[in-house]
Design an enzyme around this catalytic site. Structure first.
Site, PDB file in Angstrom:
ATOM      1  N   LYS A 158       1.092  -0.924   0.178  1.00  0.00           N
ATOM      2  CA  LYS A 158       0.335  -0.080   0.292  1.00  0.00           C
ATOM      3  C   LYS A 158       1.261   0.864   0.045  1.00  0.00           C
ATOM      4  O   LYS A 158       0.580   1.971  -0.347  1.00  0.00           O
ATOM      5  CB  LYS A 158      -0.988   0.203   1.000  1.00  0.00           C
ATOM      6  N   GLU A 189      -3.402   6.341   8.652  1.00  0.00           N
ATOM      7  CA  GLU A 189      -4.697   6.205   7.744  1.00  0.00           C
ATOM      8  C   GLU A 189      -5.224   7.290   9.082  1.00  0.00           C
ATOM      9  O   GLU A 189      -5.831   6.819   9.397  1.00  0.00           O
ATOM     10  CB  GLU A 189      -5.557   6.116   6.476  1.00  0.00           C
ATOM     11  N   HIS A 244     -14.599  -6.271   7.105  1.00  0.00           N
ATOM     12  CA  HIS A 244     -13.776  -5.603   6.075  1.00  0.00           C
ATOM     13  C   HIS A 244     -14.080  -6.735   4.771  1.00  0.00           C
ATOM     14  O   HIS A 244     -13.585  -6.524   3.521  1.00  0.00           O
ATOM     15  CB  HIS A 244     -12.653  -5.231   6.436  1.00  0.00           C
ATOM     16  N   ARG A 260      -5.489  -8.311 -10.476  1.00  0.00           N
ATOM     17  CA  ARG A 260      -6.280  -9.733 -10.360  1.00  0.00           C
ATOM     18  C   ARG A 260      -7.738  -9.287 -10.744  1.00  0.00           C
ATOM     19  O   ARG A 260      -8.048  -8.092 -10.602  1.00  0.00           O
ATOM     20  CB  ARG A 260      -5.919 -10.535  -9.055  1.00  0.00           C
TER      21      ARG A 260
END
Length: 502
Positions: free
Chosen positions: A118, A202, A237, A294
């Protein structure tokens, strides 16, 4: 052009079967791999050839890249399609495939490396002015320094694993007092799950919607987006219900997010099918989240609204062919929904269930598609993801797609295990979903623990049941038991009548 004549699918279940079908339509010879637990699986029977690659556990079978490559050499395989999960985003495996002279149906290992982390993904897209969630741009391990950054960003914040996915290594922190403990837990979980304890910070976006954009790129520099998918109905999630298009995106916002998604793909010279994920806040500001290198589980809804077969497009691109269309050739037609039918108990925190599919009858009719890998009598194995099927409906409008999904849920007969079918029915009938006014907190805000419990019988029904019970007891017929409960409110008249006729 790199000609593919024989394709091996390095996966199992519904995605393996889905890829094999498109390969067959392209005239390719096909090879399936399987573990000992999947010996009688549908994808094994469907492929032209099938080879066992090990015991049930994934690490001993579907994750054994060396065994998969050996099968390719033995059977003269030209290309490998990894599906999703398992080795699909493993850059080292993709390198080994290419070095063995076999085509990997997916992006380059270099693109996987960039977008698989990330933090490196954030660095790559900076030059394209992609909106990013406020926070750190690099891994952080010093707790005191991390605390200072968290205070600058402002609570609540998320501590996230750099190499993470599926919610693992992610911790929500509401205040400074709990920060140190949660950071250590995130590091430990990231290390355990990914072998990499790097974390970053974040800003936590309150009331977010999860919007993702499907992209396609070829080896000639052409990249297009195939519009968005709304993926905000989630548990742990992970997505449960997806739809395309989103109910809240305006044409202008759709175009802007699509442009950013294409730029993200361009930042890593992406080829093949990929997905760029964004968070959309309650003011319709969007932020780049990550890129999945993907095919996505929810790709069928994009196929329904565009008329494209994404697996065929992947295979064509892998052979070096240019895309046969540009952005201006693409448009949205109708609306599509997908419900992931998991072997889980929604009333018990979506705890996975295992057992035998005692009854398994798929829904049919206009606008209904079922991607699955099971049939009646089969066992749900404990070793893999508990998804049984993807139930997809398509309609001219969102309202028609919802109505068809509700009808399909009622027709879908599964007994022997708990599933998410009733949960899907509950969501699609809920005013928040119907209005489009929902976010990733839907389950927390709108799904109480007793949501799926049968409604209590009304007074008249209860009195009638009592009278009938008394009559039966008076006749001394103990073998006949009369229920004192009304029919479950969550069931359908179609299903009750069908079962009652047996």
């Amino acid at each position: 052009m790199k000609k593919i004549t024989k394709l091996l699918v390095a996966n199992r279940g519904e995605i393996a079967l889905r890829v094999l079908r498109s390969a067959k339509e392209l005239g390719l010879a096909t090879v399936a791999i399987y573990s000992e637990a999947d010996r009688n699986a549908l994808h094994v029977r469907y492929a032209d050839e099938a080879v066992c690659v090990g015991p049930p556990a994934s690490k001993d079978s579907y994750l054994r890249g060396d065994k998969i490559l050996e099968v390719c050499r033995q059977l003269g395989v030209d290309a490998i399609h990894p599906g999703y999960g398992f080795l699909s985003e493993n850059a080292e495996f993709a390198r080994q495939v290419t070095e063995a002279g076999i085509i990997f149906v997916g992006p380059s290992p270099e693109a996987m490396d960039i977008m698989g982390d990330k933090l490196s993904a954030k660095q790559a897209v900076k030059a394209y002015n992609i909106p990013l969630v406020p926070g750190t741009d690099e891994a952080i391990s010093d707790v005191n320094e991390a605390k200072q950054i968290a205070q600058q960003v402002g609570f609540p914040i998320l501590i996230k694993a750099s190499a993470g996915g599926g919610g693992k290594g992610m911790r929500l922190v509401h205040n400074l007092e709990e920060f140190e403990e949660q950071m250590q837990l995130a590091i430990n979980e990231a290390t355990s799950a990914f072998g990499d304890g790097a974390v970053f910070i974040e800003k936590f976006v309150t009331g977010p919607r999860h919007i993702e954009i499907q992209v396609l790129g070829d080896e000639h520099g052409n990249i297009v987006h195939l519009f968005e998918r709304e993926c905000s109905i989630q548990r742990r999630h992970q997505k449960v219900i997806e739809e395309a298009p989103s109910a809240v995106l305006t044409p202008e916002l759709r175009a802007e997010m699509g442009r950013c998604a294409v730029d993200v793909a361009r930042a890593c010279n992406y080829t093949g099918a990929g997905t760029v994920e964004f968070l959309l806040d309650d003011q319709h500001n969007f932020y780049f989240l990550e890129m999945n290198t993907r095919l996505q589980v929810e790709h069928p809804v994009t196929e329904q609204i565009t008329g494209l077969d994404l697996v065929k497009e992947q295979i064509k691109v892998a052979q070096g062919l240019p895309l046969a269309f540009g952005q201006d050739d693409l448009s949205i037609t109708g609306h599509a929904l997908e419900l992931r039918v998991y072997a889980e108990d929604p009333q018990n925190n979506f705890l996975p269930d295992i057992g035998t599919l005692t009854t398994y009858v798929r829904p049919q009719g206009p606008g209904v598609r079922v991607d699955d890998g099971f049939e009646q009598g089969m066992e749900i194995p404990i070793y893999y993801d508990p998804m049984i099927a993807k139930l997809v409906t398509f309609g001219a409008t969102r309202e028609e797609a919802i109505a068809r999904m509700l009808r399909a849920i009622d027709e879908y007969q599964i007994t022997g295990i708990q599933t998410t079918l009733d949960f899907g029915r509950y969501v699609l009938r809920h005013p928040a979903f119907v209005s489009g006014n929902f976010d990733t907190n839907f389950i927390r805000d709108h799904f109480p623990a007793d949501a799926l419990k049968p409604a209590a019988p009304d007074e008249a029904t209860a009195k009638l049941a009592a009278v009938l019970t008394a009559m039966l007891l008076a006749e001394k017929k103990p073998a006949i038991a009369a229920s004192t409960e009304a029919p479950a409110a969550t069931g359908s008249a179609w299903k009750r009548n069908r079962l009652g006729a047996r």
